[in-house]
Motif scaffolding. Structure first.
Motif, PDB file in Angstrom:
ATOM      1  N   UNK A  52       5.978 -18.682  -5.692  1.00 53.66           N
ATOM      2  CA  UNK A  52       4.901 -18.021  -4.945  1.00 53.66           C
ATOM      3  C   UNK A  52       4.940 -16.507  -5.154  1.00 53.66           C
ATOM      4  N   UNK A  53       6.144 -15.928  -5.136  1.00 46.73           N
ATOM      5  CA  UNK A  53       6.275 -14.478  -5.310  1.00 46.73           C
ATOM      6  C   UNK A  53       5.727 -14.036  -6.666  1.00 46.73           C
ATOM      7  N   UNK A  54       6.011 -14.827  -7.711  1.00 44.38           N
ATOM      8  CA  UNK A  54       5.563 -14.475  -9.063  1.00 44.38           C
ATOM      9  C   UNK A  54       4.062 -14.666  -9.211  1.00 44.38           C
ATOM     10  N   UNK A  55       3.545 -15.816  -8.755  1.00 43.27           N
ATOM     11  CA  UNK A  55       2.117 -16.103  -8.939  1.00 43.27           C
ATOM     12  C   UNK A  55       1.231 -15.200  -8.078  1.00 43.27           C
ATOM     13  N   UNK A  56       1.719 -14.815  -6.895  1.00 43.17           N
ATOM     14  CA  UNK A  56       0.912 -13.962  -6.027  1.00 43.17           C
ATOM     15  C   UNK A  56       1.059 -12.481  -6.363  1.00 43.17           C
ATOM     16  N   UNK A  57       2.105 -12.160  -7.157  1.00 41.51           N
ATOM     17  CA  UNK A  57       2.343 -10.757  -7.494  1.00 41.51           C
ATOM     18  C   UNK A  57       1.163 -10.111  -8.187  1.00 41.51           C
ATOM     19  N   UNK A  58       0.553 -10.839  -9.115  1.00 41.87           N
ATOM     20  CA  UNK A  58      -0.588 -10.281  -9.844  1.00 41.87           C
ATOM     21  C   UNK A  58      -1.781 -10.061  -8.920  1.00 41.87           C
ATOM     22  N   UNK A  59      -1.852 -10.854  -7.845  1.00 43.64           N
ATOM     23  CA  UNK A  59      -2.963 -10.720  -6.909  1.00 43.64           C
ATOM     24  C   UNK A  59      -2.975  -9.381  -6.194  1.00 43.64           C
ATOM     25  N   UNK A  60      -1.795  -8.765  -6.044  1.00 44.20           N
ATOM     26  CA  UNK A  60      -1.722  -7.472  -5.365  1.00 44.20           C
ATOM     27  C   UNK A  60      -2.533  -6.427  -6.110  1.00 44.20           C
ATOM     28  N   UNK A  61      -2.379  -6.383  -7.431  1.00 45.72           N
ATOM     29  CA  UNK A  61      -3.069  -5.365  -8.224  1.00 45.72           C
ATOM     30  C   UNK A  61      -4.584  -5.547  -8.149  1.00 45.72           C
ATOM     31  N   UNK A  62      -5.024  -6.804  -8.198  1.00 44.36           N
ATOM     32  CA  UNK A  62      -6.461  -7.089  -8.130  1.00 44.36           C
ATOM     33  C   UNK A  62      -7.028  -6.646  -6.790  1.00 44.36           C
ATOM     34  N   UNK A  63      -6.356  -7.040  -5.693  1.00 40.35           N
ATOM     35  CA  UNK A  63      -6.854  -6.693  -4.362  1.00 40.35           C
ATOM     36  C   UNK A  63      -6.734  -5.197  -4.086  1.00 40.35           C
ATOM     37  N   UNK A  83      -9.632  -2.428  -3.171  1.00 40.11           N
ATOM     38  CA  UNK A  83      -9.389  -1.839  -1.843  1.00 40.11           C
ATOM     39  C   UNK A  83      -9.440  -2.894  -0.739  1.00 40.11           C
ATOM     40  N   UNK A  84      -8.851  -4.053  -1.028  1.00 37.30           N
ATOM     41  CA  UNK A  84      -8.836  -5.166  -0.073  1.00 37.30           C
ATOM     42  C   UNK A  84      -7.497  -5.284   0.662  1.00 37.30           C
ATOM     43  N   UNK A  85      -6.684  -4.249   0.620  1.00 41.28           N
ATOM     44  CA  UNK A  85      -5.365  -4.312   1.283  1.00 41.28           C
ATOM     45  C   UNK A  85      -5.255  -3.200   2.316  1.00 41.28           C
ATOM     46  N   UNK A  86      -4.902  -3.572   3.532  1.00 38.90           N
ATOM     47  CA  UNK A  86      -4.578  -2.601   4.580  1.00 38.90           C
ATOM     48  C   UNK A  86      -3.059  -2.478   4.597  1.00 38.90           C
ATOM     49  N   UNK A 121     -10.543  -8.421   3.144  1.00 39.94           N
ATOM     50  CA  UNK A 121      -9.483  -7.413   3.306  1.00 39.94           C
ATOM     51  C   UNK A 121      -8.253  -8.030   3.976  1.00 39.94           C
ATOM     52  N   UNK A 122      -8.473  -8.946   4.916  1.00 42.71           N
ATOM     53  CA  UNK A 122      -7.353  -9.622   5.565  1.00 42.71           C
ATOM     54  C   UNK A 122      -6.631 -10.549   4.584  1.00 42.71           C
ATOM     55  N   UNK A 123      -7.402 -11.223   3.720  1.00 43.40           N
ATOM     56  CA  UNK A 123      -6.795 -12.092   2.711  1.00 43.40           C
ATOM     57  C   UNK A 123      -5.938 -11.264   1.754  1.00 43.40           C
ATOM     58  N   UNK A 124      -6.479 -10.135   1.301  1.00 39.09           N
ATOM     59  CA  UNK A 124      -5.719  -9.255   0.416  1.00 39.09           C
ATOM     60  C   UNK A 124      -4.469  -8.709   1.091  1.00 39.09           C
ATOM     61  N   UNK A 125      -4.590  -8.378   2.375  1.00 35.81           N
ATOM     62  CA  UNK A 125      -3.445  -7.874   3.138  1.00 35.81           C
ATOM     63  C   UNK A 125      -2.358  -8.934   3.251  1.00 35.81           C
ATOM     64  N   UNK A 126      -2.755 -10.175   3.502  1.00 34.32           N
ATOM     65  CA  UNK A 126      -1.782 -11.250   3.632  1.00 34.32           C
ATOM     66  C   UNK A 126      -1.100 -11.548   2.294  1.00 34.32           C
ATOM     67  N   UNK A 127      -1.835 -11.456   1.192  1.00 31.18           N
ATOM     68  CA  UNK A 127      -1.219 -11.657  -0.123  1.00 31.18           C
ATOM     69  C   UNK A 127      -0.201 -10.547  -0.399  1.00 31.18           C
ATOM     70  N   UNK A 128      -0.582  -9.307  -0.062  1.00 25.73           N
ATOM     71  CA  UNK A 128       0.338  -8.179  -0.256  1.00 25.73           C
ATOM     72  C   UNK A 128       1.603  -8.357   0.573  1.00 25.73           C
ATOM     73  N   UNK A 129       1.457  -8.946   1.761  1.00 27.72           N
ATOM     74  CA  UNK A 129       2.624  -9.187   2.611  1.00 27.72           C
ATOM     75  C   UNK A 129       3.444 -10.370   2.112  1.00 27.72           C
ATOM     76  N   UNK A 130       2.761 -11.387   1.577  1.00 24.18           N
ATOM     77  CA  UNK A 130       3.457 -12.608   1.148  1.00 24.18           C
ATOM     78  C   UNK A 130       4.401 -12.360  -0.015  1.00 24.18           C
ATOM     79  N   UNK A 131       4.077 -11.407  -0.880  1.00 25.90           N
ATOM     80  CA  UNK A 131       4.905 -11.176  -2.066  1.00 25.90           C
ATOM     81  C   UNK A 131       6.318 -10.699  -1.701  1.00 25.90           C
ATOM     82  N   UNK A 132       6.487  -9.619  -0.918  1.00 30.95           N
ATOM     83  CA  UNK A 132       7.862  -9.231  -0.560  1.00 30.95           C
ATOM     84  C   UNK A 132       8.580 -10.277   0.286  1.00 30.95           C
ATOM     85  N   UNK A 133       7.824 -10.971   1.161  1.00 26.76           N
ATOM     86  CA  UNK A 133       8.448 -11.996   1.997  1.00 26.76           C
ATOM     87  C   UNK A 133       8.990 -13.140   1.139  1.00 26.76           C
TER      88      UNK A 133
END
Length: 258
Positions: free
Chosen positions: A49-60, A64-67, A184-196
């Protein structure tokens, strides 16, 4: 068997790319079906999950979909909770049977909660919007504290089951921040999911709960699966996908719990 893992990665990646949900909630039960132990299935899926979602951070981030403030408060709760949960598993390390039993129960509960969140997500979103200007408008300090608490709960659930960061996290955030756009909430949750998932996955690796060969085969299938699935987003009605996914998760979760 290796081809089976690649196909599993392809299937899950395709569903995630098409719907945005179902990663851990599908992958971990599939790995159990393949005969992988609960601890190894969860640990491997966390790094996956960390690897596959990592690329999503850059896209979001580009969209500007990350708080990042909300992400920070979530991580402040989830990462320490993940570490504490890993220490608990280490304490039980002498009894692998106990670890697998604990993870199996946590996995079942997380699947049932995810199924409920998927089914009632539209109603929860509608209810949140309706009450957005009433008691949801909390003082900043209290809102930050509740976000931290959500992070703690997610950290424990995700570390034990590899499930919940997506469906449960996004619904919880929407109830706390109903005025923020869903994207924006979806992007925020993806950004949080990667370090977790990274911290939890590396912790499981330290406990010997990672199958590195399995992880590589899953990634070989999932990366093209996500790519092709993302091109079909919206083609299959969400009203059809959501109940099917929820029923499947509820059935699997019930078998694991009861």
């Amino acid at each position: 068997m290796e081809y089976g893992y690649i196909v599993a990665g392809l299937l899950v990646g395709f569903i995630v790319g098409m719907t945005g949900v179902g990663g851990g909630s599908l992958m971990t039960p599939i790995l159990l079906w393949f005969g992988i132990s609960p601890a190894t299935a969860v640990g491997t899926d966390l790094l996956y999950a960390a690897i596959t979602k990592g690329s999503g951070i850059f896209v979001h981030h580009k969209k500007k979909n990350i708080d990042w403030k909300i992400t920070g408060w979530l991580a402040a709760g989830s990462v320490p909770a993940a570490v504490a949960t890993l220490l608990l598993l280490k304490f039980l390390h002498t009894d692998m049977k106990a670890i697998n039993a604990l993870i199996k129960q946590a996995l079942g509960v997380a699947l049932l909660l995810t199924a409920i969140a998927i089914i009632f997500k539209p109603l929860l979103l509608q209810w949140g919007q309706k009450h957005a200007k009433s008691w949801f408008h909390l003082p900043p300090a209290k809102l930050n504290g509740m976000t931290l608490l959500v992070g703690v709960v997610l950290g424990a659930i995700v570390t034990l089951s590899s499930i919940g960061a997506g469906a449960l996290g996004t619904v919880a955030l929407f109830l706390l921040y109903p005025l923020i756009p869903t994207s924006r909430l979806v992007g925020t949750e993806i950004a949080h999911a990667v370090p977790l998932t990274l911290v939890a996955g590396l912790g499981h690796a330290g406990l010997g709960h990672i199958d590195w060969h399995l992880l590589s085969f899953l990634l070989m299938g999932s990366l093209p699966g996500i790519y092709f699935g993302s091109h079909l987003t919206g083609r299959v009605p969400e009203a059809v996908l959501r109940p099917c996914l929820a029923v499947m998760l509820a059935v699997i979760g019930s078998k694991l719990v009861f």
